[in-house]
Design a protein around this motif. Structure first.
Motif, short mmCIF file in Angstrom:
data_model
loop_
_atom_site.label_atom_id
_atom_site.label_comp_id
_atom_site.label_asym_id
_atom_site.label_seq_id
_atom_site.Cartn_x
_atom_site.Cartn_y
_atom_site.Cartn_z
N ILE B 301 27.24 22.39 -11.00
CA ILE B 301 25.93 22.91 -10.59
C ILE B 301 25.36 22.07 -9.46
O ILE B 301 24.86 22.59 -8.46
N ARG B 302 25.47 20.77 -9.62
CA ARG B 302 24.92 19.88 -8.59
C ARG B 302 25.61 20.14 -7.26
O ARG B 302 24.95 20.21 -6.21
N LEU B 303 26.94 20.29 -7.32
CA LEU B 303 27.67 20.56 -6.07
C LEU B 303 27.23 21.90 -5.50
O LEU B 303 27.05 22.05 -4.29
N ALA B 304 27.00 22.90 -6.40
CA ALA B 304 26.62 24.22 -5.94
C ALA B 304 25.26 24.21 -5.27
O ALA B 304 25.03 24.93 -4.30
N ILE B 305 24.35 23.39 -5.75
CA ILE B 305 23.01 23.39 -5.13
C ILE B 305 22.89 22.36 -4.03
O ILE B 305 21.80 22.05 -3.58
N GLY B 306 24.01 21.81 -3.61
CA GLY B 306 23.96 21.05 -2.36
C GLY B 306 24.19 19.56 -2.47
O GLY B 306 23.98 18.84 -1.50
N ALA B 307 24.61 19.08 -3.64
CA ALA B 307 24.92 17.65 -3.74
C ALA B 307 26.20 17.38 -2.95
O ALA B 307 27.15 18.13 -3.04
N PRO B 384 34.23 22.14 -7.17
CA PRO B 384 33.06 22.78 -7.79
C PRO B 384 33.42 24.00 -8.64
O PRO B 384 32.80 24.24 -9.67
#
Lengths: 221, 391
Positions: B301-307, B384
Motif C-alpha cells: 500500500i505504501r508503495l502504491a501511494i507513493g512511498a 508492490p
C-alpha cells in the motif's frame, strides 16, 4: 488523459506462457467515470496494476496526460504514482497504528510536504468524504464503510488525475456500497477526477458513465 | 516525515512487544558487556595506581623459603650487604615473619608477628597514629608496634591498646610503643601490615624460637632496570643461602602481571560482548524479517501511494535504530552496575571511565543498525504487486 495502446502482458508460469492481456487499447478523457467489469481470471487486477503504474506491460505504450510513463525507474514510478494516481483497495487497507488524519496525510508526507500542511489538506479531504469528526480516531474504531471513506480520502488527498478503485464496495453491505458509489460520483463531478472502478458487480458498473468489459485480454465496451 | 516514521516505528515495536524485548535483550547484554569490559579495565588501573601510590612502584620484595626444616637460610649480614653488592638497590630491610597469639586484657587474637630492623620503616614508609616505630636501640627491649586493625580487634570493654599498654605476644609481655596508621593493602608486603605486630628481629626469635629470616623489602634506585636488578639480586642471595629458595619480585613486574590478568578478564568480557552483540544483531534481524513478512501488504500500500524505496527502508531502519538505542541505553546502566559489582566484590574503588558508556553504546547501536540493513533492504525491494497480493 489515459492512453493505452496495444498493451500485452505475458506471464511465464511454470514454463507455460500465459497471455493475460492481448493488445488492449483504451483512451479515457480527463474527468470521465469508467467501470471495468470482468470475471475472475480475466486480468482485471493485472490491468489495474498496469494502469496504476505498479506493473509494466510486456508490450505496448502508456501515456498519462501526454507523458510516457513506461520508461521510468522504480523511484520515478513511485513519484508518478504519488502525484497522478490515487488507489482505493478492496481490503480497505489503512495503517493500523496511525490515526485517521495521519493515514490520509501519508501520500503527502511521501511527497515531502510539511506536517502542518499535510494535516490541513488531510482534514479538508476528510470533511469532504463526511468524516470531519474522525480525524483523531484510530482505524479499528471505524466501521467498514467509514474506513473505505478514509481510504478514498487518502487516495484523493494528493489531488491525483486518476482515482483507481479495485472492488471498492466488495467488502461492504449494499446500503453502504451505494453510499460509497454516491461519494465517487460526487467527487468525480466536483473534483473533475477521472474515476476508474474495477468490479464484478453489474449494479456498481451501471452507475458509471462508461462501462467496459474485460474479456480474453481485451476491453469490450 | 522523519518524525512520523519514528512514531510509526515505535508503535510497531510496541505492538510486537515480546519480540522487541528479546531483540532488545541481546543488544542490551552486548552493550553492557562491552561497557563493563571497558569500565572494569579502568577500575583495575585505578586500583593499581591506588595500591602503589603510598609505597611507590620502586618497591621490591624478596621471599626466602627454606627447602629443609634444618636449613640454615640467610644470615642477616647477607641481606644487609645487598645495597653494596647489588647495583640498583638503594635500601633493603630484612623481616622474620611468623605467627603468634596476641592477648590484651583477656582478648586473644592470632596474627602475624614480624621481626624487623630499624631499616624497615624507612623502606616501607609507614605513618604512625601514636608513638614511634622500632629503632636501633630497641633490639632487646620488649617493645612492639601494632597495626590499627589489630588494635581495633583487641579492644575490649571500652579499653583499647594505646601507647604504653601491655600486650602478651606468645609467651612474652610487650609494651606498645606505636600504633600504625591504616595503609592500603599492598601485595608486595609479606604480611598484612594493618593486622600485624612488629618487634625487633631478636624478639621475634624469642617469640618463635628458631625463627629464620623469611623476607626482605627494598627499594630500587631511580632508573634501575627492574628485571636486571631482580635477576642479579636473586643470584646473589641464592649464592649466599643454603638450602634456601629465593624469589624476588618488583612492584613493576607485579603491575605488569596484574595488567596481564586484567587482559584475560578483559578479553573474556570482550568475547561475551561480541557474542551477545552478534546474537542481539541477529535478534534485531529476526524480528525485522518477521515484521517485513507480516507487513508485506502494508508495504505494498505504501508503495502504491507513493512511498519510494528509501522511504520503506527508512521505516524499518528506524525500528532497528530504536531497538539499538534503547538496548544501548539500558546496557549502559547494566554495564556500569556490573562493573560496580565487580569493584564491590574485589573491594576496589568504583570509578567510571568516561569513554566506556559512549563507546559501548556506539558499538551496539552500530551493530543493531547494521543487522537492520538487510531486512530494511528486503522490504524496500519488495515488488508492490507481490506485496499487495499477499493479503
Amino acid at each position: 488523459m489515459l492512453a493505452l495502446d496495444g498493451i500485452t502482458k505475458t506471464y511465464d508460469a511454470a514454463g507455460r506462457r500465459v497471455d493475460v492481456l492481448r493488445g488492449l487499447s483504451l483512451v479515457v478523457p480527463a474527468g470521465d467515470m469508467v467501470s471495468i467489469m470482468g470475471g475472475s481470471g480475466s486480468g482485471k487486477t493485472t490491468f489495474m496494476n498496469i494502469v496504476g503504474l505498479l506493473d509494466r506491460p510486456t508490450n505496448g505504450s502508456y501515456h498519462i496526460g501526454g507523458q510516457d510513463v513506461l520508461a521510468a525507474s522504480p523511484d520515478t514510478l513511485a513519484v508518478l504514482r504519488n502525484r497522478l494516481i490515487g488507489f482505493v483497495f478492496q481490503s480497505l487497507f489503512l495503517m493500523p497504528r496511525l490515526n485517521i488524519w495521519r493515514n490520509v496525510a501519508l501520500p503527502l508526507m511521501y511527497r515531502g510536504l510539511a506536517l502542518v500542511e499535510a494535516r490541513r489538506a488531510a482534514e479538508a479531504m476528510l470533511a469532504r468524504v463526511g468524516l470531519g469528526d474522525c480525524a483523531q480516531m484510530m482505524p479499528p474504531q471505524l466501521s467498514g464503510g467509514m474506513r473505505q471513506r478514509v481510504a478514498i480520502a487518502r487516495a484523493l488527498v494528493g489531488e491525483p488525475a486518476v482515482l483507481l478503485a479495485d472492488e471498492p464496495t466488495g467488502a461492504l453491505d449494499p446500503t453502504t456500497a451505494q453510499e460509497i458509489m454516491d461519494l465517487f460520483r460526487t467527487l468525480n463531478r466536483d473534483l473533475q477526477v477521472l474515476v476508474m472502478i474495477i468490479t464484478h458487480d453489474p449494479l456498481i458498473a451501471a452507475q458509471c458513465r462508461r462501462q467496459l468489459v474485460l474479456r480474453d485480454g481485451v476491453l469490450e465496451g | 516525515m522523519l518524525r512520523q516514521t519514528f512514531i510509526e516505528a515505535m508503535a510497531n515495536l510496541l505492538a510486537g512487544r515480546q519480540r522487541s524485548v528479546l531483540a532488545l535483550l541481546g543488544i542490551l547484554i552486548g552493550a553492557a558487556a562491552v561497557i563493563a569490559m571497558l569500565n572494569v579495565g579502568a577500575i583495575a588501573r585505578n586500583e593499581t595506581v591506588r595500591q602503589f601510590k603510598e609505597m611507590g612502584t620502586d618497591v621490591l620484595s624478596v621471599n626466602i623459603s627454606a627447602r629443609r626444616s634444618d636449613a640454615l637460610g640467610l644470615k642477616l649480614g647477607d641481606i644487609l650487604t645487598v645495597p653494596q653488592m647489588v647495583p640498583g638497590v638503594t635500601a633493603i630491610a630484612p623481616l622474620a615473619v611468623g605467627g603468634a597469639s596476641v592477648t590484651f586484657r583477656g582478648t586473644q587474637r592470632s596474627t602475624m608477628v614480624a621481626g624487623v630492623t630499624e631499616a624497615f620503616n624507612p623502606v616501607v614508609r609507614l605513618d604512625l597514629l601514636q608513638g614511634r616505630f622500632i629503632s636501633a636501640y630497641d633490639k632487646y627491649e620488649l617493645f612492639c608496634v601494632i597495626g590499627k586493625q589489630l588494635a581495633d580487634s583487641l579492644a575490649s570493654g571500652g579499653e583499647r591498646p594505646i601507647v604504653g599498654s601491655t600486650l602478651r605476644v606468645g609467651a612474652y609481655l610487650f609494651t606498645v610503643i606505636g600504633i600504625l596508621d591504616p595503609t592500603e593493602h599492598n601485595p608486595m608486603m609479606p604480611l598484612t601490615i594493618n593486622a600485624g605486630v612488629f618487634v625487633s628481629l631478636q624478639n621475634a626469635a624469642r617469640i618463635n624460637p628458631g625463627q629464620r629470616l623469611t623476607a626482605a623489602v627494598g627499594r630500587l634506585a631511580d632508573g634501575a632496570n627492574a628485571d636486571r636488578v631482580e635477576q642479579v639480586l636473586a643470584e646473589y642471595l641464592t649464592s649466599k643461602g643454603r638450602d634456601t629458595t629465593i624469589s624476588v619480585q618488583t612492584a613493576r613486574q607485579l603491575i605488569a602481571g596484574m595488567a596481564g590478568q586484567m587482559q584475560v578478564f578483559t578479553l573474556l568480557l570482550g568475547a561475551i560482548g561480541v557474542i551477545a552483540l552478534v546474537l542481539g544483531g541477529v535478534g534485531v534481524m529476526n524480528i525485522m524479517l518477521v515484521s517485513v513478512t507480516e507487513r508485506r501488504q502494508e508495504i505494498g500500500i505504501r508503495l502504491a501511494i507513493g512511498a519510494r524505496q528509501r522511504d520503506i527502508q527508512l521505516l524499518f531502519l528506524a525500528e532497528a535504530l530504536i531497538l539499538a538505542v534503547f538496548g544501548a541505553l539500558l546496557g549502559i546502566g547494566l554495564g556500569l552496575a556490573g562493573s560496580w559489582g565487580f569493584a564491590a566484590l574485589s573491594d576496589w574503588d568504583f570509578v567510571i571511565d568516561p569513554a566506556a558508556p559512549p563507546l559501548g553504546a556506539g558499538v551496539s547501536i552500530a551493530v543493531g543498525v547494521f543487522f537492520g540493513f538487510y531486512p530494511a533492504h528486503l522490504a524496500a525491494r519488495l515488488d508492490p504487486i507481490e506485496a499487495l497480493r499477499a493479503g
